[in-house]
Design a protein around this motif. Structure first.
Motif, PDB file in Angstrom:
ATOM      1  N   ALA A 714      17.734  45.379 -32.698  1.00 49.30           N
ATOM      2  CA  ALA A 714      16.396  45.000 -32.239  1.00 49.30           C
ATOM      3  C   ALA A 714      15.889  43.756 -32.948  1.00 49.30           C
ATOM      4  O   ALA A 714      15.104  42.985 -32.390  1.00 49.30           O
ATOM      5  CB  ALA A 714      15.431  46.164 -32.444  1.00 49.30           C
ATOM      6  N   TRP A 715      16.358  43.524 -34.174  1.00 45.52           N
ATOM      7  CA  TRP A 715      15.884  42.364 -34.935  1.00 45.52           C
ATOM      8  C   TRP A 715      16.431  41.049 -34.380  1.00 45.52           C
ATOM      9  O   TRP A 715      15.923  39.975 -34.711  1.00 45.52           O
ATOM     10  CB  TRP A 715      16.260  42.518 -36.412  1.00 45.52           C
ATOM     11  N   VAL A 716      17.425  41.111 -33.523  1.00 41.23           N
ATOM     12  CA  VAL A 716      17.905  39.885 -32.878  1.00 41.23           C
ATOM     13  C   VAL A 716      16.775  39.240 -32.091  1.00 41.23           C
ATOM     14  O   VAL A 716      16.588  38.018 -32.097  1.00 41.23           O
ATOM     15  CB  VAL A 716      19.106  40.195 -31.968  1.00 41.23           C
ATOM     16  N   ALA A 717      15.979  40.062 -31.385  1.00 46.74           N
ATOM     17  CA  ALA A 717      14.868  39.519 -30.604  1.00 46.74           C
ATOM     18  C   ALA A 717      13.805  38.912 -31.505  1.00 46.74           C
ATOM     19  O   ALA A 717      13.208  37.876 -31.169  1.00 46.74           O
ATOM     20  CB  ALA A 717      14.263  40.623 -29.742  1.00 46.74           C
ATOM     21  N   VAL A 718      13.554  39.500 -32.665  1.00 49.93           N
ATOM     22  CA  VAL A 718      12.551  38.968 -33.594  1.00 49.93           C
ATOM     23  C   VAL A 718      12.960  37.597 -34.101  1.00 49.93           C
ATOM     24  O   VAL A 718      12.153  36.665 -34.173  1.00 49.93           O
ATOM     25  CB  VAL A 718      12.357  39.940 -34.773  1.00 49.93           C
ATOM     26  N   HIS A 719      14.218  37.425 -34.445  1.00 49.38           N
ATOM     27  CA  HIS A 719      14.681  36.198 -35.088  1.00 49.38           C
ATOM     28  C   HIS A 719      15.075  35.103 -34.115  1.00 49.38           C
ATOM     29  O   HIS A 719      15.111  33.929 -34.499  1.00 49.38           O
ATOM     30  CB  HIS A 719      15.865  36.520 -36.004  1.00 49.38           C
ATOM     31  N   THR A 720      15.384  35.457 -32.859  1.00 50.88           N
ATOM     32  CA  THR A 720      15.878  34.429 -31.939  1.00 50.88           C
ATOM     33  C   THR A 720      14.950  34.156 -30.763  1.00 50.88           C
ATOM     34  O   THR A 720      15.163  33.205 -30.018  1.00 50.88           O
ATOM     35  CB  THR A 720      17.258  34.822 -31.373  1.00 50.88           C
ATOM     36  N   GLY A 721      13.936  35.023 -30.555  1.00 53.15           N
ATOM     37  CA  GLY A 721      12.986  34.803 -29.476  1.00 53.15           C
ATOM     38  C   GLY A 721      11.575  34.752 -30.027  1.00 53.15           C
ATOM     39  O   GLY A 721      11.350  34.546 -31.223  1.00 53.15           O
ATOM     40  N   PHE A 722      10.609  34.925 -29.139  1.00 50.97           N
ATOM     41  CA  PHE A 722       9.205  34.944 -29.556  1.00 50.97           C
ATOM     42  C   PHE A 722       8.562  36.220 -29.018  1.00 50.97           C
ATOM     43  O   PHE A 722       8.825  36.644 -27.883  1.00 50.97           O
ATOM     44  CB  PHE A 722       8.459  33.712 -29.041  1.00 50.97           C
TER      45      PHE A 722
END
Length: 831
Positions: A714-722
């Motif tokens: 889930a942290w992929v979305a935090v670090h790579t998106g907005f």
């Protein structure tokens, strides 16, 4: 006593099936307790009886509810017994194992008191029988409400694009849409040809017309092959797969429907929540509770408020519905004991089927060259419809179910090889070695009775036995009192007995057609004889068909019918009946086909499949509130996501971040519109845009050749998106960059590279808020209820990449963080 959480052993088996399909009432009630689970919901669809028609209704309600808005509870008095049709087991089993008669009878004739009763088990009588299910012909529906007959006989389903009638849909489900799809061969063809020739050359119809299974005379102008198919048997068996990769349905029974629905409900629950059995039960949309007898219903005015059982009481919520599916007699008892019955109609119009059996045998040599050189003759099944005109010019209906089998010298069973599974080659080899000497044919006549809807105390009726010999029956409640006779003083024309006589005469006539002038012998009480047996030797008792019906009949006028055109009892706003009890007339068909059709129709009326409104021009749904669109999203990380009442609702756990992302496609520039709802002011969630595919490792910022695999994806979305934040408390620091409508953790207040943010109106817990996110190039604009909350231009080359620049990026997702924020109506317009 608490329900065991593990399968229980008996002397011979381990009850895996029961434990993984059924629930205890204690488990069902606990799953509705909001004191234990804040998100618990009541059962708003409560089906009383898990037999033939309760199973059809409950499963249809479950599969119709694609927005997962409802919870269905099935209460069955008996235990889980069998997972499919019994096939070769004893049909009645031992007395007291399954079968019971929970009513008394005051019929004057003792033989009309021999009711076989109810099969107390999920699936009910469909586990033990299921053969012949013909259609009604037009005259059998005289007196039915037009709205019902239209739906049964003309295209009505699916509602948005009708292509078939409810009877056609039911025939597909139970396997009668194709007649005789597994009966063929020389014996069948020879007997069918003889029957066709005999009916075609029959000298005048007299008072009784004999026609095909759809009402077509054999003298009609249709091609011969089409007319021959009218004589094939409508058996509730499907031997061919309905589509590649599927097994055939085989012999129809209700328990398979319940098993599938219960297991899918369990799977949904397991995927929608983190926790143990109790938490999963809360999300379970269908529960089958067996070994639980319904004693009585409680009401306030016309609203059923409680279902009282021998193990506890189930509350019926406002807007909830209760369905009587306990069989005609028991459903009528509950209706009589619950409602005022102001017009005195409940319990009248009791009908059953009059049944006769004639068995003959023909020497194989008499069938001529068609069977020459064939050792084993196998089976044949044929069907003839009878329409009899009474002296008062009314019509009565019957049909003949004809089964034939090649046997040896001692054989008398025409169904010896019918409806039997042959699973091994050795058995098949033994059949190949048979030398059949005789063809044994059974002609079973099924005739309709005429019900009495108008007499104050009709001969045939169901009442409450307040004066039973042993006082009130179970738990202080009176039993039903049943009276069923063929000879009815209210019918001076004697139509019931006249029809029975006409049916027996037609049976003898068709037996001679099949013999075609050759030798024929009849099976009597003393063995084979040369003359047809008399009525006493061929007629069954009225109750032997299990087809009691009519006592809660449908109609448009509350003063002349018990239920409305949808099966709702006129005196209640939420009590409905399904099964043969609602039939205005019984006709000659087995009530399985009509009962299935009407149960599905009632389900469609109360829980129609949702049709989302069309999105705005150039927009399309990513999530429209149905499980079909929900299946296009995938979850990673902590927690889970549930589809509840047409909305996606995160199920957070222990503060571990979770993500549900639209896995079917990534996007570049777009306008995203959706609605969101907070459960409380403390709820925290978010909407991610233009993030990387969370299943893939993320390149290191300092060295793109190195890939970083996340433990919690889930942290992929935090670090790579907005993330567009949803949190009115702006945790953890109260800063606007952490507040609802902001791009999470991007500075506000006019700082370089920051966002231009204005606070929106506070979210109102429990109310839906419109949210729009527009992404053009590197600019992100957010609007809440039409008011702009932020504008932000991204300058970080490592985040927010569009799909046209990086196919591994551009994904949209929803966050599970704290609380249960709901999302619905998610639609997108690509720019």
């Amino acid at each position: 006593m608490a329900t065991s959480v593990a399968p229980q052993p008996t002397d011979f088996s381990l009850d895996v099936m029961g434990r993984y399909v059924c629930n205890g009432l204690d488990e069902a009630l606990a799953s509705t307790d909001t004191a234990k689970h804040a998100d618990a919901r009541p059962f708003d669809l409560i089906v009383l009886g898990g037999g033939s028609f309760g199973a059809v209704l409950a499963s249809h309600l479950f599969f119709n509810d694609t927005s997962r808005t409802h919870r269905t509870l099935v209460l069955e008095a008996g235990p889980m017994v069998l997972p499919e049709h019994t096939q070769n087991l004893p049909p009645q089993l031992n007395p007291g194992e399954v079968w019971g008669v929970p009513w008394n009878s005051d019929s004057p004739q003792t033989w009309n008191q021999r009711f076989p009763g109810l099969a107390f088990c999920p699936g009910g009588r469909s586990l033990f029988w299921g053969g012949w299910s013909p259609y009604f012909i037009d005259t059998e529906l005289d007196g039915w409400p037009k709205a019902v007959t239209d739906d049964l006989t003309t295209p009505a389903v699916p509602a948005h694009n009708p292509t078939r009638s409810y009877l056609d849909a039911a025939a597909e489900q139970i396997g009668t849409s194709q007649t005789n799809d597994f009966v063929y061969g020389p014996l069948h063809e020879a007997l069918r040809s003889r029957l066709y020739d005999g009916l075609r050359s029959r000298a005048g119809a007299g008072q009784t017309a004999l026609v095909g299974n759809r009402g077509t005379p054999m003298t009609a102008t249709q091609p011969k092959e089409q007319l021959l198919r009218e004589l094939d048997a409508p058996l509730a068996v499907q031997s061919a797969s309905p589509r590649p990769g599927f097994f055939p349905f085989n012999k129809f029974n209700g328990i398979q429907l319940l098993i599938r629905a219960a297991r899918l409900a369990q799977t949904e629950a397991e995927q929608s929540v983190v926790g143990g059995p109790a938490e999963r039960d809360v999300k379970k949309r269908l529960m089958l509770v067996d070994n639980t007898k319904v004693i009585r219903l409680e009401r306030q005015g016309g609203h059923i408020t409680k279902v009282v059982t021998n193990k506890g009481t189930v509350d019926v919520p406002a807007g909830g519905h209760v369905f009587l599916a306990c069989g005609t007699v028991e459903s009528t008892r509950l209706a009589l004991a619950t409602l005022p019955n102001a017009h005195g109609l409940i319990g009248r119009n009791l009908m059953a089927h009059m049944r006769s059996n004639l068995t003959i045998r023909l020497p194989r040599a008499s069938l001529g060259k068609a069977l020459a050189g064939i050792q084993e003759l196998a089976v044949s099944t044929l069907f003839v419809k009878g329409v009899h005109t009474h002296t008062d010019h009314s019509t009565g209906h019957f049909h003949l179910q004809i089964t034939a089998s090649g046997v040896g010298a001692m054989g008398i069973d025409s169904e010896a090889e019918l409806f039997k599974k042959i699973p091994d080659l050795d058995t098949l080899d033994r059949f190949r070695d048979l030398t059949d000497e005789w063809v044994v044919v059974t002609l079973r006549g099924i005739g309709e009775m005429t019900g009495d809807k108008t007499s104050a105390d009709p001969r045939n009726r169901i009442a409450l036995d307040h004066q039973g010999p042993q006082g009130p029956f179970d738990y202080g409640q009176p039993r039903a009192l049943v009276r069923l006779e063929a000879q009815d003083p209210a019918d001076p024309a004697g139509r019931n007995l006249a029809l029975w006589e006409a049916m027996d005469q037609a049976t003898d006539e068709i037996a001679l057609m099949l013999a075609n002038g050759g030798p024929i012998q009849y099976l009597g009480s003393g063995g084979w004889q040369n003359t047809p047996p008399g009525p006493n030797a061929r007629r069954d008792t009225l109750s032997s068909t299990h087809h009691e019906s009519g006592t809660l009949w449908m109609g448009e006028d509350p003063s002349s019918s018990v239920t409305d055109v949808w099966g709702r009892l006129h005196e209640s706003d939420n009590l409905h009946a399904v099964g043969p009890a609602v039939l205005p007339t019984i006709g000659s068909p087995n009530p399985m086909l009509s009962g299935v059709a009407l149960a599905r129709r009632t389900g469609d009326h109360l829980v129609p499949q949702p049709l989302p409104p069309a999105p705005e021009a150039e927009f399309r749904y990513l999530f429209d509130g149905t499980d079909k669109s929900f299946s296009l999203w995938r979850g990673v990380g902590g927690g889970a996501f549930a589809l509840i009442d047409g909305a996606i609702v995160p199920q957070p756990v222990g503060g571990e971040l979770g993500l549900l992302y639209y896995a079917r496609q990534s996007f570049s520039d777009f306008i995203l519109r959706l609605q969101l709802r907070a459960g409380s002011v403390q709820d925290n969630s978010g909407i991610f845009v233009r993030s990387r595919d969370p299943r893939r490792p993320v390149p290191d910022r300092t060295d793109p050749t190195k890939l970083h695999a996340y433990v919690n994806q889930a942290w992929v979305a935090v670090h790579t998106g907005f993330e567009i934040q949803i949190d009115d408390t702006a945790a953890p620091d109260g800063l606007d960059k952490h507040r609802t409508g902001a791009i999470y953790d991007i500075d506000t207040g006019g700082v370089p590279g920051g966002q231009s943010y204005q606070r929106p109106a506070a979210l109102v817990p429990g109310h839906w808020t419109d949210c729009e996110i527009e992404v053009r190039g590197d600019t992100y604009t957010v609007r809440m209820n039409g008011a702009q909350t932020t504008v932000f231009t991204n300058t970080d080359p490592w985040r927010g990449k569009p799909a046209n620049a990086d196919p591994a990026s551009g994904y949209i997702g929803l966050q599970a963080h704290t609380g249960m924020v709901g999302f619905r109506n998610i639609r997108i317009k690509e720019l």
